[in-house]
Structure formats: C-alpha cells, structure tokens
Design a protein around this motif. Structure first.
Motif, PDB file in Angstrom:
ATOM      1  N   THR A  91       0.861  -1.180   0.000  1.00  0.00           N
ATOM      2  CA  THR A  91       0.000   0.000   0.000  1.00  0.00           C
ATOM      3  C   THR A  91       0.897   1.228   0.000  1.00  0.00           C
ATOM      4  O   THR A  91       1.752   1.372   0.878  1.00  0.00           O
ATOM      5  CB  THR A  91      -0.921   0.021   1.229  1.00  0.00           C
ATOM      6  N   PHE A  92       0.711   2.115  -0.980  1.00  0.00           N
ATOM      7  CA  PHE A  92       1.607   3.257  -1.105  1.00  0.00           C
ATOM      8  C   PHE A  92       0.940   4.379  -1.892  1.00  0.00           C
ATOM      9  O   PHE A  92      -0.071   4.170  -2.582  1.00  0.00           O
ATOM     10  CB  PHE A  92       2.906   2.849  -1.813  1.00  0.00           C
ATOM     11  N   VAL A  93       1.529   5.561  -1.778  1.00  0.00           N
ATOM     12  CA  VAL A  93       1.104   6.690  -2.608  1.00  0.00           C
ATOM     13  C   VAL A  93       1.759   6.522  -3.969  1.00  0.00           C
ATOM     14  O   VAL A  93       2.963   6.252  -4.062  1.00  0.00           O
ATOM     15  CB  VAL A  93       1.522   8.036  -1.969  1.00  0.00           C
ATOM     16  N   LEU A  94       0.995   6.644  -5.034  1.00  0.00           N
ATOM     17  CA  LEU A  94       1.551   6.494  -6.369  1.00  0.00           C
ATOM     18  C   LEU A  94       2.728   7.434  -6.573  1.00  0.00           C
ATOM     19  O   LEU A  94       2.723   8.572  -6.103  1.00  0.00           O
ATOM     20  CB  LEU A  94       0.475   6.772  -7.426  1.00  0.00           C
ATOM     21  N   HIS A  95       3.736   6.948  -7.287  1.00  0.00           N
ATOM     22  CA  HIS A  95       4.990   7.690  -7.424  1.00  0.00           C
ATOM     23  C   HIS A  95       4.769   9.117  -7.936  1.00  0.00           C
ATOM     24  O   HIS A  95       5.385  10.069  -7.442  1.00  0.00           O
ATOM     25  CB  HIS A  95       5.921   6.947  -8.379  1.00  0.00           C
ATOM     26  N   PRO A 106      -3.393   6.807  -0.352  1.00  0.00           N
ATOM     27  CA  PRO A 106      -2.586   5.660  -0.789  1.00  0.00           C
ATOM     28  C   PRO A 106      -3.455   4.643  -1.513  1.00  0.00           C
ATOM     29  O   PRO A 106      -4.677   4.617  -1.349  1.00  0.00           O
ATOM     30  CB  PRO A 106      -2.039   5.095   0.523  1.00  0.00           C
ATOM     31  N   VAL A 107      -2.824   3.823  -2.305  1.00  0.00           N
ATOM     32  CA  VAL A 107      -3.544   2.795  -3.043  1.00  0.00           C
ATOM     33  C   VAL A 107      -2.908   1.443  -2.730  1.00  0.00           C
ATOM     34  O   VAL A 107      -1.703   1.344  -2.489  1.00  0.00           O
ATOM     35  CB  VAL A 107      -3.504   3.076  -4.563  1.00  0.00           C
ATOM     36  N   HIS A 108      -3.724   0.430  -2.700  1.00  0.00           N
ATOM     37  CA  HIS A 108      -3.246  -0.926  -2.419  1.00  0.00           C
ATOM     38  C   HIS A 108      -3.107  -1.664  -3.751  1.00  0.00           C
ATOM     39  O   HIS A 108      -4.096  -1.899  -4.440  1.00  0.00           O
ATOM     40  CB  HIS A 108      -4.245  -1.647  -1.511  1.00  0.00           C
ATOM     41  N   ILE A 109      -1.871  -2.012  -4.128  1.00  0.00           N
ATOM     42  CA  ILE A 109      -1.612  -2.710  -5.379  1.00  0.00           C
ATOM     43  C   ILE A 109      -1.183  -4.137  -5.066  1.00  0.00           C
ATOM     44  O   ILE A 109      -0.285  -4.367  -4.266  1.00  0.00           O
ATOM     45  CB  ILE A 109      -0.500  -2.025  -6.201  1.00  0.00           C
ATOM     46  N   VAL A 110      -1.825  -5.092  -5.707  1.00  0.00           N
ATOM     47  CA  VAL A 110      -1.459  -6.498  -5.556  1.00  0.00           C
ATOM     48  C   VAL A 110      -1.060  -7.042  -6.921  1.00  0.00           C
ATOM     49  O   VAL A 110      -1.868  -7.066  -7.857  1.00  0.00           O
ATOM     50  CB  VAL A 110      -2.625  -7.338  -4.993  1.00  0.00           C
ATOM     51  N   ASP A 111       0.205  -7.439  -7.041  1.00  0.00           N
ATOM     52  CA  ASP A 111       0.733  -8.042  -8.263  1.00  0.00           C
ATOM     53  C   ASP A 111       0.680  -9.550  -8.083  1.00  0.00           C
ATOM     54  O   ASP A 111       1.482 -10.126  -7.345  1.00  0.00           O
ATOM     55  CB  ASP A 111       2.164  -7.528  -8.504  1.00  0.00           C
ATOM     56  N   VAL A 112      -0.283 -10.196  -8.754  1.00  0.00           N
ATOM     57  CA  VAL A 112      -0.491 -11.635  -8.573  1.00  0.00           C
ATOM     58  C   VAL A 112       0.341 -12.410  -9.589  1.00  0.00           C
ATOM     59  O   VAL A 112       0.236 -12.165 -10.791  1.00  0.00           O
ATOM     60  CB  VAL A 112      -1.983 -12.003  -8.750  1.00  0.00           C
TER      61      VAL A 112
END
Length: 266
Positions: A91-95, A106-112
């Motif tokens: 979970t992070f703030v987009l660059h 912040p957004v939660h990104i999941v790379d499956v």
C-alpha cells in the motif's frame, strides 16, 4: 389524536405487564440480542460505505506485471526483474503523487503471479478489488494467446467481479517493440478465443461452474462491450506506462486527475 394517545398508552401498559411476567434471565438475553443486532447493523453500514482501494495486477508470467508494480510504487524500471512466484503486495502513494501537496490517498496494489499453480491467490484478492489490470505481452502475444484468453475468461466470469461491476483494463504491454501486435489485433483475438471458451464451457454442468457468470449474449459472437462490467483495452510501453497507469488507477479510485477508466462507483 386522543384516541392514538390512549391506544399508545394501552400498548405500553401491555408491554410492561408482559415484561414483568418474564424471568429476568430472558429479559437480559433479549436485551443482549437487540444490542448485538444494532452493533452488527452499524458495522455492516460502515463496511458498505467504505470504498475498496485495491487494484489487482494480473496476467500471465512474463507479461511485465512486476515491472509495472515497481513503476507505480517508486518510478523505477527495475530492469532485470525475474518472473515472480510470490505476490507483490503493498500500500503506497503512487509515485507521481508523492510530490503533490494536500491530502493524497494511498492505493493498495497487488501483483499476482501468473503461474497456473498460483491461481488460487487471484481468487483470494478479486473479491477485494476496486479494479483489475490484466497485462498482456504484446510482443509475444500469439504464442500465449490461448492461455491469456483462458486467464482473462476466468476473471470476467467471476461472480464477485461481475456483481460488483469491477472495471477491467486489458493493458497491452511492450508495444514499443517492432514485432509487437496492436491493441486492436489483441482485442479481436481475445474476443474470438473467449467466444470459443464460452461455447465449450456453457456445455459444462452448472454445478461445476457455480462461481461463474455466463458471458455475452446468447446466439451472438462475444465482444467485450457485452460484459456487465466495463472492459477497456489500452496499450503502452517505456516511460509512458507509469503515467498512463497512474491516471487509470486514480480514475478507478475516484481520485483526480486522469481520464475515466471504466469507473463504477458503488
């Protein structure tokens, strides 16, 4: 009005009389049940009103998902990234928004991982998704076309995706390569392959596909516009990928700026 008041007083008197006749333990249990019910309703209301902020990066192994994950997180290309067998979950703030003033969500990104043996991980995160990015290797598309269509079919027919109208972005990656296929070509081929899958899987007993929603319109060739949730096809490569995807992610989460990417606000 007087009649209503007298009737109300009568009901109150009857309720008091009934309560006095009940054992104290039963009264306590009834009060506890009412209290718990109220708490559950309040909690459910809070959960329902909160918007999901999870974006799922999906697709076959080698399509470039992990590189895109790092570009969104810290702007680096992470050259030399190898096929991952573990999900990247952060979970992070987009660059692009790290220097932005004011409140930034912040957004939660999941790379499956795209390996077939790890598909259950995708099933775990899809119910929490606000949006899905399905990454396709535009350069190596033909050799993986059937597998990509099967993977995408599983996403588009997932009940949790359809019922919540989760937007899906089919992102054709690596289109800067000379031998890469265009998004129009990839879109048409995926539609054809999914149409074949739809015809074959519709013959399967409904008991075997209880978690699936049938795609398309019966008797018509399948295309993405028939999906109940919005499906968009886009392409990109190189330095344009990061900015492009960030605007799409922001659009899904309802945060400016950026063009609308198949938004559905529940």
């Amino acid at each position: 009005m007087d009649d209503w008041i007298r009737q109300a007083e009568l009901w109150v008197g009857q309720a008091e009389s009934w309560i006095r006749q009940q054992p104290p333990e039963q009264i306590y249990v009834a009060a506890a049940v009412v209290a718990v019910t109220i708490l559950v309703l309040i909690a459910a209301s809070c959960l329902k009103s909160s918007k999901p902020n999870t974006i799922v990066l999906s697709g076959l192994s080698g399509s470039g998902k992990t590189t895109l994950f790092y570009q969104l997180r810290d702007g680096s290309s992470h050259q030399g990234t190898v096929t991952s067998m573990e999900e990247n979950n952060d979970t992070f703030v987009l660059h692009s928004e790290q220097e932005r003033k004011g409140k930034v969500k912040p957004v939660h990104i999941v790379d499956v991982p795209g390996h077939a043996r790890l598909k259950p991980k995708l099933d775990e995160v899809l119910p929490k998704a606000a949006g899905v990015i399905f990454v396709v290797d535009a350069q190596d598309f033909l050799s993986s076309m059937q597998a990509a269509a099967e993977y995408l079919y599983d996403i588009l027919t997932k009940a949790t995706v359809v019922k919540k109208k989760v937007p899906v972005l089919i992102f054709c990656n690596k289109t800067d390569k000379v031998t890469a296929h265009s998004k129009e070509f990839i879109k048409k081929q995926l539609e054809k392959e999914i149409n074949k899958l739809r015809e074959s899987r519709n013959a399967i007993s409904s008991a075997d596909i209880s978690d699936e929603v049938q795609l398309g319109v019966p008797g018509e060739a399948f295309n993405f516009s028939q999906c109940q949730n919005k499906v968009t096809v886009a392409e990109g490569a190189g330095s344009t990928v990061q900015i492009f995807l960030e605007t799409k992610v922001n659009a899904v989460l309802g945060s400016p700026p950026g063009p609308v990417w198949c938004i559905h606000k529940s």
